[in-house]
Design a protein around this motif. Structure first.
Motif, PDB file in Angstrom:
ATOM      1  N   ASP A  42       0.802  -1.221   0.000  1.00  0.00           N
ATOM      2  CA  ASP A  42       0.000   0.000   0.000  1.00  0.00           C
ATOM      3  C   ASP A  42       0.838   1.276   0.000  1.00  0.00           C
ATOM      4  O   ASP A  42       0.305   2.363   0.192  1.00  0.00           O
ATOM      5  CB  ASP A  42      -0.925   0.030   1.218  1.00  0.00           C
ATOM      6  CG  ASP A  42      -2.032  -1.003   1.119  1.00  0.00           C
ATOM      7  OD1 ASP A  42      -2.334  -1.437  -0.010  1.00  0.00           O
ATOM      8  OD2 ASP A  42      -2.589  -1.363   2.169  1.00  0.00           O
ATOM      9  N   LYS A  45      -0.228   4.070  -2.472  1.00  0.00           N
ATOM     10  CA  LYS A  45      -1.514   4.636  -2.066  1.00  0.00           C
ATOM     11  C   LYS A  45      -1.332   5.533  -0.842  1.00  0.00           C
ATOM     12  O   LYS A  45      -1.861   6.647  -0.797  1.00  0.00           O
ATOM     13  CB  LYS A  45      -2.495   3.513  -1.743  1.00  0.00           C
ATOM     14  CG  LYS A  45      -3.857   3.992  -1.318  1.00  0.00           C
ATOM     15  CD  LYS A  45      -4.770   2.819  -1.011  1.00  0.00           C
ATOM     16  CE  LYS A  45      -6.099   3.288  -0.459  1.00  0.00           C
ATOM     17  NZ  LYS A  45      -6.950   2.168  -0.053  1.00  0.00           N
ATOM     18  N   ALA A  46      -0.570   5.067   0.145  1.00  0.00           N
ATOM     19  CA  ALA A  46      -0.336   5.853   1.351  1.00  0.00           C
ATOM     20  C   ALA A  46       0.394   7.144   1.016  1.00  0.00           C
ATOM     21  O   ALA A  46       0.060   8.216   1.525  1.00  0.00           O
ATOM     22  CB  ALA A  46       0.454   5.030   2.369  1.00  0.00           C
ATOM     23  N   SER A  48       0.435   8.782  -1.871  1.00  0.00           N
ATOM     24  CA  SER A  48      -0.429   9.710  -2.595  1.00  0.00           C
ATOM     25  C   SER A  48      -1.472  10.339  -1.677  1.00  0.00           C
ATOM     26  O   SER A  48      -1.834  11.499  -1.856  1.00  0.00           O
ATOM     27  CB  SER A  48      -1.106   9.013  -3.775  1.00  0.00           C
ATOM     28  OG  SER A  48      -2.004   8.026  -3.328  1.00  0.00           O
ATOM     29  N   GLN A  49      -1.949   9.592  -0.674  1.00  0.00           N
ATOM     30  CA  GLN A  49      -2.903  10.161   0.276  1.00  0.00           C
ATOM     31  C   GLN A  49      -2.268  11.274   1.096  1.00  0.00           C
ATOM     32  O   GLN A  49      -2.878  12.310   1.335  1.00  0.00           O
ATOM     33  CB  GLN A  49      -3.446   9.080   1.211  1.00  0.00           C
ATOM     34  CG  GLN A  49      -4.427   8.148   0.547  1.00  0.00           C
ATOM     35  CD  GLN A  49      -4.856   7.016   1.465  1.00  0.00           C
ATOM     36  OE1 GLN A  49      -4.222   6.732   2.465  1.00  0.00           O
ATOM     37  NE2 GLN A  49      -5.937   6.350   1.092  1.00  0.00           N
TER      38      GLN A  49
END
Length: 82
Positions: A42, A45-46, A48-49
């Motif tokens: 992840d 994703k992490a 980009s968050q």
């Protein structure tokens, strides 16, 4: 899994400073947390968050400014002592 060999130690250190300053995490905790995120798959994703969140960007910028200010004060003190 293919392992990329890169020298990223400087980036890791600065990223950890951003995470660890003014938090309850130690550097060890931050490394472990990062390793778990990467291992879970992840990480993109992490990342980009965090990058898309205005609050986290502000917190990171404040931490960076604090690091720079502390370094500036240390250098000024060293200069006075010369």
């Amino acid at each position: 899994m293919k392992i990329r060999k890169e020298n990223i130690s400087a980036r890791v250190q600065s990223a950890l400073k951003k995470i660890v300053i003014d938090s309850d995490y130690s550097h060890r905790d931050a490394y472990e947390l990062g390793a778990k995120i990467i291992a879970s798959g992840d990480a993109p994703k992490a990342f980009s968050q965090v990058e898309s969140n205005a609050t986290s960007k502000k917190t990171i910028k404040e931490a960076e400014c604090k690091i720079v200010e502390e370094r500036k004060q240390k250098l000024e003190e060293e200069l006075r002592n010369l």
